[in-house]
Motif scaffolding. Sequence first.
Motif, mmCIF file in Angstrom:
data_model
loop_
_atom_site.group_PDB
_atom_site.id
_atom_site.type_symbol
_atom_site.label_atom_id
_atom_site.label_comp_id
_atom_site.label_asym_id
_atom_site.label_seq_id
_atom_site.Cartn_x
_atom_site.Cartn_y
_atom_site.Cartn_z
ATOM 1 N N UNK A 39 -11.755 54.976 80.571
ATOM 2 C CA UNK A 39 -12.175 56.369 80.680
ATOM 3 C C UNK A 39 -11.299 57.281 79.826
ATOM 4 N N UNK A 40 -9.990 57.039 79.825
ATOM 5 C CA UNK A 40 -9.077 57.866 79.042
ATOM 6 C C UNK A 40 -9.359 57.721 77.547
ATOM 7 N N UNK A 41 -9.627 56.508 77.107
ATOM 8 C CA UNK A 41 -9.921 56.285 75.688
ATOM 9 C C UNK A 41 -11.268 56.889 75.304
ATOM 10 N N UNK A 42 -12.241 56.782 76.180
ATOM 11 C CA UNK A 42 -13.539 57.386 75.906
ATOM 12 C C UNK A 42 -13.396 58.907 75.785
ATOM 13 N N UNK A 43 -12.642 59.505 76.685
ATOM 14 C CA UNK A 43 -12.398 60.949 76.606
ATOM 15 C C UNK A 43 -11.685 61.308 75.306
ATOM 16 N N UNK A 44 -10.726 60.471 74.903
ATOM 17 C CA UNK A 44 -9.991 60.741 73.664
ATOM 18 C C UNK A 44 -10.951 60.723 72.478
ATOM 19 N N UNK A 45 -11.801 59.702 72.397
ATOM 20 C CA UNK A 45 -12.730 59.606 71.266
ATOM 21 C C UNK A 45 -13.752 60.738 71.270
ATOM 22 N N UNK A 46 -14.183 61.151 72.448
ATOM 23 C CA UNK A 46 -15.117 62.273 72.510
ATOM 24 C C UNK A 46 -14.481 63.582 72.056
ATOM 25 N N UNK A 47 -13.189 63.718 72.277
ATOM 26 C CA UNK A 47 -12.500 64.938 71.867
ATOM 27 C C UNK A 47 -11.941 64.854 70.445
ATOM 28 N N UNK A 48 -12.045 63.686 69.812
ATOM 29 C CA UNK A 48 -11.567 63.471 68.443
ATOM 30 C C UNK A 48 -12.652 62.751 67.624
ATOM 31 N N UNK A 49 -13.839 63.329 67.495
ATOM 32 C CA UNK A 49 -14.922 62.602 66.819
ATOM 33 C C UNK A 49 -14.608 62.276 65.353
ATOM 34 N N UNK A 50 -13.803 63.088 64.702
ATOM 35 C CA UNK A 50 -13.489 62.835 63.296
ATOM 36 C C UNK A 50 -12.586 61.614 63.125
ATOM 37 N N UNK A 51 -11.857 61.225 64.177
ATOM 38 C CA UNK A 51 -10.958 60.076 64.092
ATOM 39 C C UNK A 51 -11.647 58.764 64.414
ATOM 40 N N UNK A 52 -12.819 58.806 65.024
ATOM 41 C CA UNK A 52 -13.510 57.586 65.404
ATOM 42 C C UNK A 52 -14.227 56.898 64.281
ATOM 43 N N UNK A 53 -14.321 57.541 63.106
ATOM 44 C CA UNK A 53 -15.052 56.975 61.978
ATOM 45 C C UNK A 53 -14.175 56.197 61.011
#
Length: 55
Positions: A39-53
């Motif tokens: 859950x913490x990692x999912x929240x992180x990726x949702x709040x950092x969409x530019x870093x997930x690519x």
Amino acid sequence: MGNSQKPYYMLFNAATDAISALEAQNFGQAKKILVEAQQACEEWFLSHPEDGDEA
């Protein structure tokens, strides 16, 4: 790896903690650790969409 190192380390540490809990036969705690890390990692990726690519 850039900013995506943070969730990697969160998951790695959670996996290590979960393994310790499993070795102690504390299955509920192991599950709790893994779910919270997921859950913490999912929240992180949702709040950092530019870093997930990053590849």
